[in-house]
Design an enzyme around this catalytic site. Structure first.
Site, short mmCIF file in Angstrom:
data_model
loop_
_atom_site.label_atom_id
_atom_site.label_comp_id
_atom_site.label_asym_id
_atom_site.label_seq_id
_atom_site.Cartn_x
_atom_site.Cartn_y
_atom_site.Cartn_z
N ASP A 134 1.76 7.47 -6.14
CA ASP A 134 1.40 6.43 -5.18
C ASP A 134 0.42 5.52 -5.90
O ASP A 134 -0.11 5.85 -6.97
CB ASP A 134 0.80 7.00 -3.90
CG ASP A 134 0.89 5.99 -2.74
OD1 ASP A 134 1.17 4.81 -3.02
OD2 ASP A 134 0.69 6.37 -1.59
C1 BGC Z 1 0.98 3.21 -0.06
C2 BGC Z 1 2.45 3.28 -0.40
C3 BGC Z 1 2.93 1.96 -0.91
C4 BGC Z 1 2.10 1.56 -2.11
C5 BGC Z 1 2.48 0.24 -2.73
C6 BGC Z 1 0.17 2.64 -1.22
O1 BGC Z 1 -1.14 2.39 -0.82
O2 BGC Z 1 0.50 4.48 0.27
O3 BGC Z 1 3.20 3.67 0.73
O4 BGC Z 1 4.28 2.03 -1.26
O5 BGC Z 1 0.73 1.46 -1.71
O6 BGC Z 1 2.15 -0.82 -1.93
#
Ligand code: BGC
Length: 752
Positions: free
Chosen positions: A262
């Site tokens: 993530d």
């Molecule tokens: C979120 C993800 C997301 C990623 C990219 C993260 O903070 O938890 O779900 O895909 O950011 O934006």
């Protein structure tokens, strides 16, 4: 002139350095890997945060290019309710809006994998036509507690339903030749301190509840990418867990795609790479440096670098960008809007409909209350927000459906919302990025309606509609007061509107425009009908009108329990939204630094049904404008589990669809199990009055097994299993039995 000479020399140098080098093709990945230096291998494993915007603003991350080997840079964008990026670009007068489809809680309420696949087919087409390679959805964490801020992105409290709907979602996206990313693997069930929280979970609950849905999607839909969540599980960051990312995910489930982090750096880049996390996202130069020095020192072996880079290369050759796809930048947004409306209509849940309040005729004069009637919430907050051109309001949709709205009341809300918007803009707190792109601070608070006008409104209108709205999202869990529970203003509004309209023999319809479960038990008696469209996307208000007029007969069912009290969920004893006593343990803060999943497998209906705890609306519940009869079912043991069929007949007066939920009660003698667990489901086509359809199911014995921690094995006890065909978990319409003659067991690795 000098500039020209320099650029010719650069080109010449590039040409010479790639001379005799292989150029990436799907069939020469090994050859390309051999030709790569350690540095190049390492660079493929770390995205370049800054360069992601070279394509356009709003991309989430990407993979670096290596031009000399013909490796292009590729990009990813969020999901999951539609593509997420910014609609304006410096170099273009064109706008680049995306379709806001209904959120996960609503689409899952359809219990219709085909519908889901059709919707994500359209969504994936936007991914392709806007030149994106990897889409960061579906989100599929289990609704452990109703107050998780991101539940709106996710599907259910039940792993089978979550896994099956996610599999359909992935098929739809990937059918376009782009890559879907299942997230957030795993046990990312709260937003509070999500990047550091340690989810402490017993192995049985982990395997049966929190991993099972991912196991289903991996085995059934082969997602091209999987995102490791930020949090820890049992003391180890997921992105650094060899047990999760390699032993379970790849060795046991056969996952072949790429694993990414993530988005945000962690110090343990090297540990992550070793564990089987292939791609650091969005990536930065520190992480690259850590990866490079580990490669130089031998802390990361060449074999490890090659293994992860191989997976990244396999991903790259599957992308439209690598294949040279000429995207149009013009997906058919009108067609997709129609799809979004259809899916929302087919998924809306009718919670209450006393005395046939609904459908309305479509000619009534309506008094429409609630700020949500004007400021309708299409999707939630954060990366799951979608920047769409227009979100239809309930005012708009009801007017289009032929109703006459109480104009002064509609104007009151319209002006109020406009005023809120301009106040925010004037106060300069409307930072475009967080407001428009992520949805933070967008929602307008409920005003205090001039209640002295109520008697007149009740006299002049045929019925009242009250829209209750909520938004929530990434970064925060929801509060108990004024969020799970109604605010004092909302309560007052409901009570006074109900009193005035009921006194005149007129009906009150409540529309729940919410992302996650709210309290309904204390006030539902005030409403004659309750419609639950969740956050239904940009066209959702039209779908609500379709249901109110009966153009669509509702067929959605709840994918989670609506409890009487949030505290009735055992997980509320260990969830950040609830004040805790005795917070510190060894200097760590309970439910912030760590969260005990003390309830084990007793999540959602597994708890409520087994222990007979009353609920406001049970799992699997949803009304229709018609009624259905279930035949005596046929249930048979099969070579591998059981097969079953049941015939459903529309016994009412209008056409409708029925979701059949198949629960199984296991024999006693094996492990302690919930009284029933969902093992299959199906939905009929639109049945005319009197029409029947037979639905068939086939369930392998492995799906009936529970996880024995002591033996590290899935086990299905011998004995008589009861198969129940139900309209909700509390409404079993028919049942049959089959036998498993000998106990069955499937051993797995003793990990986690
Ligand atoms: C979120 C993800 C997301 C990623 C990219 C993260 O903070 O938890 O779900 O895909 O950011 O934006």
């Amino acid at each position: 002139m000098i500039k020209r000479i320099i650029s010719i020399s650069v080109l010449l140098f590039a040409a010479l350095s790639s001379f005799g080098q292989p150029r990436l093709r799907p069939d020469n990945i090994e050859e390309v890997i051999k030709a790569m230096t350690d540095e190049e291998l390492a660079s493929l494993l770390v995205g370049a945060k800054e360069s992601r915007f070279e394509f356009f603003e709003g991309t989430a991350a990407g993979v670096r290019s290596i031009p000399r080997l013909g490796i292009p840079a590729t990009i990813s964008c969020d999901g999951p309710a539609g593509l997420h990026f910014y609609p304006f670009r410096d170099n273009s007068d064109k706008t680049f809006y995306c379709t806001a489809f209904p959120v996960g809680t609503l689409t899952a309420s359809s219990w219709d994998p085909e519908l889901m696949e059709a919707m994500t087919g359209a969504m994936g087409n936007e991914v392709l036509e806007y030149g994106v390679d990897m889409f960061l959805g579906p989100g599929m964490n289990i609704h452990r507690n109703p107050l998780c801020g991101r539940n709106f992105e996710y599907f259910s409290e039940d792993p089978l339903l979550s896994g099956k709907m996610a599999a359909a979602y992935v098929r739809g996206i990937q059918g376009n030749g782009v890559i879907a990313t299942v997230k957030h693997f795993a046990a990312n069930n709260q937003e509070t301190n999500r990047t550091e929280n340690d989810a402490r979970i017993g192995r049985r609950a982990l395997r049966e509840i929190y991993l099972k849905n991912f196991e289903i999607v991996v085995r059934e839909a082969r997602p091209g990418a999987l995102m490791a969540s930020y949090n820890k599980v049992n003391g180890e960051y997921v992105q650094q867990s060899h047990d999760l990312l390699t032993t379970v995910l790849r060795d046991e489930w056969g996952y072949e795609g790429v694993v990414l982090t993530d988005h945000g750096a962690k110090e343990g880049t090297v540990a992550a790479a070793k564990a089987g996390c292939d791609l650091m996202q969005p990536g930065n130069e520190d992480e690259l440096e850590r990866m490079l020095s580990a490669a130089r020192s031998g802390a990361l072996t060449r074999a490890e670098l090659e293994r992860n880079a191989r997976r990244v290369l396999r991903y790259i050759v599957s992308t439209p960008r690598f294949k040279g796809y000429k995207f149009s930048d013009s997906p058919d947004l009108e067609a997709h809007a129609r799809t979004a409306r259809k899916v929302a209509g087919e998924s809306i849940v009718l919670l209450k409909n006393d005395g046939g309040t609904l459908p309305l005729k479509g000619e009534e004069k309506l008094a429409v209350y609630g700020v949500g009637s004007e400021d309708f919430v299409a999707v939630g907050i954060g990366s799951g927000h979608v920047v769409t051109k227009h979100v239809a309001s309930i005012r708009e949709s009801l007017t289009a459906a032929g109703f006459t709205l109480d104009q002064p009341l509609a104007d009151y809300y319209k002006d109020y919302v406009r005023m809120d918007y301009s106040t925010k803009r004037l106060a300069g707190i409307m930072d475009w990025l967080s407001y428009e792109s992520w949805g933070y601070g967008k929602k307008v608070a409920e005003p205090d309606v001039p209640l002295n006008l109520l008697p007149e409104q009740a006299a002049q209108n045929d019925a009242a509609i009250i829209v209750l709205s909520r938004d929530a999202g990434e970064g925060n869990d929801r509060d108990l007061l004024d969020d799970f529970e109604l605010s004092a203003r909302e309560r007052r509004l409901l009570r006074m509107v109900a009193d005035e309209f009921h006194a005149k023999g007129k009906k009150v319809v409540v529309i729940l425009n919410i992302g996650g479960v709210i309290e309904t038990a204390s006030w539902k008696n005030l409403a004659d009908a309750i419609v639950l469209p969740w956050q239904p996307g940009q066209e959702g208000a039209y779908a609500v009108a379709d249901v109110l007029t009966g153009k669509v007969n509702p067929s959605g069912k709840l994918t989670m329990t609506f409890p009487v009290d949030a505290l009735d969920h055992p997980s509320s004893a260990n969830f950040p939204s609830f004040p805790q006593v005795g917070e510190a343990l060894g200097g760590l803060k309970k439910n912030t630094d760590y969260t005990e999943y003390a309830e084990g497998i007793w999540v959602g209906y597994r708890h409520f049904s087994t222990r007979g705890v009353p609920v406001s609306y049970p799992f699997g519940y949803g009304l229709s404008y018609t009624s259905f009869g279930y035949s005596k079912p046929v249930v048979k043991a099969s070579a591998d589990g059981f097969t079953a069929s049941v015939t459903v007949t529309n016994t009412g007066t209008v056409a409708g669809k029925e979701v059949v939920e198949v629960y199984v009660s296991a024999p006693s003698g094996g492990m302690e199990k919930p009284v029933r667990e969902l093992k299959a489901f199906g939905k009929t086509r639109l049945l005319s009055p009197g029409e029947s359809q037979t639905l068939s199911f086939s369930v392998p014995a492995y799906d009936l097994a529970s996880f024995n921690e002591a033996l590290s094995a899935w086990e299905a006890a011998a004995g008589t299993y009861e198969v129940q065909f139900a309209s909700s978990v509390e409404d079993i319409r028919a049942s049959g039995t089959f036998q498993i003659r000998k106990p069955l067991s499937w051993g797995v690795n003793n990990v986690l």
